[in-house]
Structures are given as C-alpha cells and as structure tokens.
Design an enzyme around this catalytic site. Structure first.
Site, PDB file in Angstrom:
ATOM      1  N   ASN A 142      45.122  36.728  41.038  1.00 54.94           N
ATOM      2  CA  ASN A 142      44.337  36.785  42.264  1.00 54.94           C
ATOM      3  C   ASN A 142      44.610  35.486  43.025  1.00 54.94           C
ATOM      4  O   ASN A 142      44.110  34.434  42.653  1.00 54.94           O
ATOM      5  CB  ASN A 142      42.849  36.913  41.894  1.00 54.94           C
ATOM      6  CG  ASN A 142      41.941  36.791  43.100  1.00 54.94           C
ATOM      7  OD1 ASN A 142      42.392  36.804  44.245  1.00 54.94           O
ATOM      8  ND2 ASN A 142      40.644  36.669  42.851  1.00 54.94           N
ATOM      9  N   LYS A 163      43.703  34.657  45.922  1.00 56.08           N
ATOM     10  CA  LYS A 163      42.605  34.267  46.817  1.00 56.08           C
ATOM     11  C   LYS A 163      43.163  33.882  48.195  1.00 56.08           C
ATOM     12  O   LYS A 163      44.138  34.478  48.638  1.00 56.08           O
ATOM     13  CB  LYS A 163      41.775  33.148  46.181  1.00 56.08           C
ATOM     14  CG  LYS A 163      41.331  33.539  44.759  1.00 56.08           C
ATOM     15  CD  LYS A 163      40.279  32.662  44.184  1.00 56.08           C
ATOM     16  CE  LYS A 163      39.940  33.156  42.772  1.00 56.08           C
ATOM     17  NZ  LYS A 163      38.870  32.421  42.148  1.00 56.08           N
ATOM     18  N   HIS A 180      34.817  41.278  43.764  1.00 55.62           N
ATOM     19  CA  HIS A 180      34.977  39.938  43.199  1.00 55.62           C
ATOM     20  C   HIS A 180      33.712  39.113  43.492  1.00 55.62           C
ATOM     21  O   HIS A 180      33.116  39.245  44.557  1.00 55.62           O
ATOM     22  CB  HIS A 180      36.210  39.258  43.798  1.00 55.62           C
ATOM     23  CG  HIS A 180      36.554  37.985  43.101  1.00 55.62           C
ATOM     24  ND1 HIS A 180      35.905  36.803  43.370  1.00 55.62           N
ATOM     25  CD2 HIS A 180      37.437  37.712  42.111  1.00 55.62           C
ATOM     26  CE1 HIS A 180      36.391  35.862  42.569  1.00 55.62           C
ATOM     27  NE2 HIS A 180      37.322  36.391  41.800  1.00 55.62           N
ATOM     28  N   GLU A 210      33.284  36.183  44.441  1.00 55.22           N
ATOM     29  CA  GLU A 210      33.315  35.398  45.688  1.00 55.22           C
ATOM     30  C   GLU A 210      32.966  36.282  46.885  1.00 55.22           C
ATOM     31  O   GLU A 210      32.349  35.832  47.842  1.00 55.22           O
ATOM     32  CB  GLU A 210      34.688  34.733  45.851  1.00 55.22           C
ATOM     33  CG  GLU A 210      34.826  33.551  44.896  1.00 55.22           C
ATOM     34  CD  GLU A 210      36.239  33.254  44.456  1.00 55.22           C
ATOM     35  OE1 GLU A 210      37.189  33.757  45.065  1.00 55.22           O
ATOM     36  OE2 GLU A 210      36.379  32.507  43.463  1.00 55.22           O
ATOM     37  N   GLU A 242      34.120  38.870  34.804  1.00 52.17           N
ATOM     38  CA  GLU A 242      34.330  37.502  35.272  1.00 52.17           C
ATOM     39  C   GLU A 242      32.986  36.801  35.379  1.00 52.17           C
ATOM     40  O   GLU A 242      32.302  36.913  36.405  1.00 52.17           O
ATOM     41  CB  GLU A 242      35.004  37.513  36.645  1.00 52.17           C
ATOM     42  CG  GLU A 242      36.384  38.130  36.635  1.00 52.17           C
ATOM     43  CD  GLU A 242      37.251  37.570  37.747  1.00 52.17           C
ATOM     44  OE1 GLU A 242      38.325  37.062  37.435  1.00 52.17           O
ATOM     45  OE2 GLU A 242      36.822  37.612  38.913  1.00 52.17           O
ATOM     46  N   GLY A 281      36.981  29.235  38.326  1.00 49.68           N
ATOM     47  CA  GLY A 281      37.413  28.022  39.019  1.00 49.68           C
ATOM     48  C   GLY A 281      36.740  26.760  38.506  1.00 49.68           C
ATOM     49  O   GLY A 281      36.831  25.705  39.136  1.00 49.68           O
ATOM     50  N   SER A 299      38.881  30.929  34.609  1.00 46.20           N
ATOM     51  CA  SER A 299      39.583  29.778  34.030  1.00 46.20           C
ATOM     52  C   SER A 299      40.524  30.141  32.891  1.00 46.20           C
ATOM     53  O   SER A 299      40.630  29.403  31.910  1.00 46.20           O
ATOM     54  CB  SER A 299      38.576  28.704  33.584  1.00 46.20           C
ATOM     55  OG  SER A 299      37.844  28.240  34.714  1.00 46.20           O
TER      56      SER A 299
HETATM   57  P1  PGA Z   1      40.090  31.245  38.061  1.00 46.58           P
HETATM   58  O1  PGA Z   1      39.680  32.507  38.967  1.00 46.58           O
HETATM   59  O2  PGA Z   1      41.147  31.716  37.113  1.00 46.58           O
HETATM   60  O3  PGA Z   1      40.588  30.216  39.044  1.00 46.58           O
HETATM   61  O4  PGA Z   1      38.851  30.806  37.346  1.00 46.58           O
HETATM   62  C1  PGA Z   1      39.541  33.782  38.405  1.00 46.58           C
HETATM   63  C2  PGA Z   1      39.135  34.781  39.473  1.00 46.58           C
HETATM   64  O5  PGA Z   1      38.354  34.427  40.350  1.00 46.58           O
HETATM   65  O6  PGA Z   1      39.599  35.939  39.471  1.00 46.58           O
END
Ligand code: PGA
Length: 252
Positions: free
Chosen positions: A9, A11, A95, A97, A167, A173, A213
């Site tokens: 992803n 983003k 997601h 976010e 997630e 993140g 992460s």
């Molecule tokens: P990350 O993000 O690996 O940077 O923690 C995962 C995601 O949001 O899909």
C-alpha cells in the site's frame, strides 16, 4: 490451501515517475519468485503508469479506494469501472486512514465492496482496532462489528472472493508490530466471525492478511503462523528490496 498474498500500500507516496522506478525495481527483484500472489497499490495518479510496468509480470495492480456509484456527479471520486479499465484487479477498502481522516464508515465499506465485486475487482477489506479499544478489552468486539457492517447483505459467493486485512491501528506506521500471537489470535477470531456470519467452509478458505509495521526482519515470524495468509505493507513497500524480501518470506 490458501495462497499467500503480499500487497504493498503505497499510500500518498510516489509521483507517477517515481512510482515507475519503484515498480520496475519490484518486477526485477521478484522475477523468479514463486508462491505468493503479489500486489502493488500505488496512488490513483500512478496507476496507469505502474500498470504498464507490471503488465505481463506476476505482479497484480490494486487501487487504494473507490466510489460505490457506477458513475455520477461525484467530484474527485473514482469508480470501479475506471479502475478495471486501467488494469486494476484489486482495491483496498476501509483502510483505517480512510476511516480516521475521511469518515469512512462500515456502511461505506460495504457499498464499496459490493461495487468492486460487481465489476470483478477483488476488495481487500481492512479491519482493526485502535489502541484505546484494545486496552479497553474491546478489540474482538470492534473487529466483529466492522465485519458485520462490511459483509451485510453479501452472498456467500461474494464473500468467498474477498481478501481481508487485519490492521491494528496502533501498529500502522508506528514500528510497533502486533506480536505473532496477537495477530494469530485476531485472525482466528476474524475467521470464526466470518464462519458465524456467512459460512464455515468459506471462512476457512478466505485469505486474511496482517498489516501494521511489517518489515523484512519481522515478516517471517508473522507469515509462518498458520492463520496469517499474507501481509499488507505500507512503509516497507516503498523500497523494492524490502518489499521483495517480505514477499520472499511468504514462500511457506
Ligand atoms: P505500515 O502500513 O506497514 O507502514 O505500518 C500498513 C498499512 O497501513 O497498510
């Protein structure tokens, strides 16, 4: 047998020209990989360019969002047909976010998943609790509610085609990964919930990815868990080598 899925992803990172460089690096790094289904999800603006790079490779193209309407006066939105037309096979839905910053609700997730399925896209449906919810002992209940909302009205045959991603919001993140045990427990809970809401046979066949992460150095211990069928990767998917290393760790 559930074939592992490794999805990146990206983003809101990478201009189209930067995205082409990354996609080329990934295609090259994974040219001899067998096993997992590999997917990259660049930002909308880079989809066409990345689609051209991955065409003919074993890497699938996914989007990060879509609108549920077939078409219409929805300024700034993108439909499932548009995504299909530029070569997407997957789309991330719900997601955290999007839930957190753009007001995505379980009802939206449901409508978006239906629209994606109707066009032949495979939705990657994300669920996961916040830190406060986990600390309050509500993680299982929160994820169950998200699944109920996401799957409402879907037929068992539609659910069979979904990919799920667990997630935990506190792991995205942050560098703080769920332990393999924590992830495994939640994946088992997700599968049990799908069995209860839909059908046991379908629940045992759907892929449930872990996200939050995931890095080359923790991927293997997560991916080795029988309930973890792959990973949704943010930060570490922005470099060809680290993404490829995670994909290689998925070769069980
Ligand atoms: P990350 O993000 O690996 O940077 O923690 C995962 C995601 O949001 O899909």
């Amino acid at each position: 047998m559930r074939r592992p899925v490794i999805a990146g992803n990206w983003k809101m990172y990478k201009t189209p020209s930067e995205a082409v460089v990354l996609a080329k690096g990934i295609v090259k790094a994974l040219s001899s990989l067998n096993g997992p289904e590999v997917v990259v999800c660049p930002p909308f603006a880079a989809l066409t360019a990345v689609g051209q790079v991955v065409a003919g490779s074993r890497i699938g193209l996914g989007a990060q969002n879509l609108h549920w309407a077939k078409e219409g006066a929805y300024t700034g939105e993108v439909s499932a047909d548009m995504l299909r037309d530029i070569g997407c096979r997957y789309v991330i839905v719900g997601h955290s976010e999007r839930r957190q910053y753009f007001g995505e609700t379980d009802e939206n997730v449901n409508k978006k998943s239906c629209a994606a399925l109707a066009t032949g896209l495979i939705p990657i449906v994300c669920v996961g609790e916040t830190l406060a919810e986990r600390e309050a002992g509500r993680a299982d209940a929160v994820v169950e509610m998200q699944l109920k909302g996401a799957l409402s009205g879907l037929s068992p045959e539609q659910v069979r085609r979904l990919i799920f991603a667990y997630e935990p919001v506190w792991a995205i993140g942050t560098g703080q990964t769920a332990t393999p045990i924590q992830a495994e427990e939640m994946h088992a809970h997700i599968r049990k919930t799908i069995a209860m809401l839909v059908d046991a046979e379908i629940a045992s066949g759907v892929r449930i990815l872990y996200g939050g992460s995931v890095k080359p150095d923790n991927a293997k211990e997560l991916l080795d868990r029988p309930e973890i069928d792959g990973a949704l990767i943010g930060g570490a998917s922005l470099q060809a080598e680290s993404f490829a290393a995670i994909a290689r760790a998925a070769t069980k």
